[in-house]
Design an enzyme around this catalytic site. Structure first.
Site, PDB file in Angstrom:
ATOM      1  N   HIS A   1      -1.645  11.460  -2.035  1.00 20.76           N
ATOM      2  CA  HIS A   1      -2.959  10.906  -1.665  1.00 20.76           C
ATOM      3  C   HIS A   1      -4.292  11.903  -1.487  1.00 20.76           C
ATOM      4  O   HIS A   1      -5.199  11.853  -2.030  1.00 20.76           O
ATOM      5  CB  HIS A   1      -3.032  10.033  -0.453  1.00 20.76           C
TER       6      HIS A   1
ATOM      7  N   HIS B   1       0.781  -1.306   0.066  1.00 20.02           N
ATOM      8  CA  HIS B   1      -0.147   0.200   0.092  1.00 20.02           C
ATOM      9  C   HIS B   1       0.858   1.161   0.127  1.00 20.02           C
ATOM     10  O   HIS B   1       1.517   1.423   1.027  1.00 20.02           O
ATOM     11  CB  HIS B   1      -0.848  -0.011   1.062  1.00 20.02           C
TER      12      HIS B   1
END
Length: 308
Positions: A102, A60
């Site tokens: 992000h 991730h």
């Protein structure tokens, strides 16, 4: 789903009518399943990826939380633990450069390299409001720890070079700045097609944003896609699988807590590969593997052995 035309070389297959299942057995865990066969196209354009080419374990944002997320340093650390596939978030600078970040804003994971390069305090904190030459001056590592101070924001091109040079695969989550959804999908797909041209396994493009996936589909339909789902939001699984079918997705990538025996059966019956995020618990990982899902995205690259 009936309006989807077969892709070239694909044959209609008899699969299960997921709408009928949802209507007959409401609730999150129906007690029984009755299927009605209908003819639909379950294999989409890039299902000519005849065998799913991606590994089960996916790191991730590069290396989870062990290094600053979405940086080359994180990718290098994830690779040092044996991971050969990575997930990352990609958005566009104001001048159209795809880069990794992000959040919509710069505040959580970046800071100016020097006080002199700090923006006006009244200026926007939205990353997409700035051209790449400004964003390139930001430190994306110091927030994490002093070890990574000075680590820059990487471009998608830099990540592509790392992955291709090290025979690694990539899941690009298209993360548009609000108001740029379709354009971001189009531009990211254009860059991905160019950067991975001639590479055996293309990146998997995923997004929560349907307009972004629409843009990717319209621009480069040959690139594999996955629909991200965080919560059902009052809609049935048939609704979400219908979106994924229209977008000619190959995968459903969802919050691992959404999977159960029923949702796994529905998604598999519709011909999708099943991926989960963000799985950091042994029991959850074991259950997902027992159900036969295809991919597990984790922060715990130092804990889960990617060959398992």
């Amino acid at each position: 789903m009936a309006g989807n035309a077969p892709c070239k070389g694909c044959k209609p297959e008899v699969v299960f009518d997921i709408t009928a299942v949802q209507h007959k057995h409401g609730g999150p865990r129906p007690s029984g399943l009755r299927y009605q066969p209908v003819t639909v196209v379950s294999m989409t354009i890039q299902s000519a990826l005849a065998a799913w080419p991606y590994p089960r374990w996916i790191a991730h944002r590069g290396a989870g939380t062990l290094a600053p997320e979405n940086t080359l340093a994180a990718f290098r650390l994830g690779a040092s633990w044996g991971y050969r596939m990575f997930e990352c978030d990609v958005k566009l600078s104001r001048d159209g450069v795809p880069f990794l970040l992000h959040d919509d804003t710069l505040t959580r994971t970046t800071q100016p390299l020097t006080p002199l390069s700090s923006p006006d305090p009244q200026a926007s904190t939205v990353a997409g409001d700035y051209p790449w030459h400004t964003l390139a001056q930001y430190d994306a590592g110091g927030w994490h720890s002093s070890t990574y101070a000075g680590e820059p924001l990487p471009t998608l091109a830099q990540i592509a070079r790392f992955c291709i040079s090290n025979s690694c695969m990539l899941n690009i989550e298209i993360k548009p700045t609000t108001g740029t959804e379709r354009n971001t999908g189009e531009v990211v797909a254009q860059h991905a097609a160019r950067l991975w041209k001639g590479v055996a396994v293309p990146p998997l493009l995923t997004s929560f944003d349907i307009a972004a996936l629409d843009g990717a589909l319209a621009t480069h339909p040959e690139l594999p896609r996955g629909l991200l789902i965080h919560a059902l939001e009052g809609q049935s699984w048939a609704h979400w699988l219908g979106h994924a079918t229209r977008l000619q997705c190959q995968a459903i990538v969802c919050n691992h807590a959404l999977w159960d025996t029923v949702s796994v059966a529905l998604a598999k019956a519709a011909g999708f590969r099943l991926l989960s995020y963000t799985v950091n618990d042994d029991a959850a990982a074991a259950q997902l593997q027992a159900w036969g899902t295809d991919g597990i995205i984790t922060d715990r690259v130092d804990h889960f052995v990617p060959s398992a």
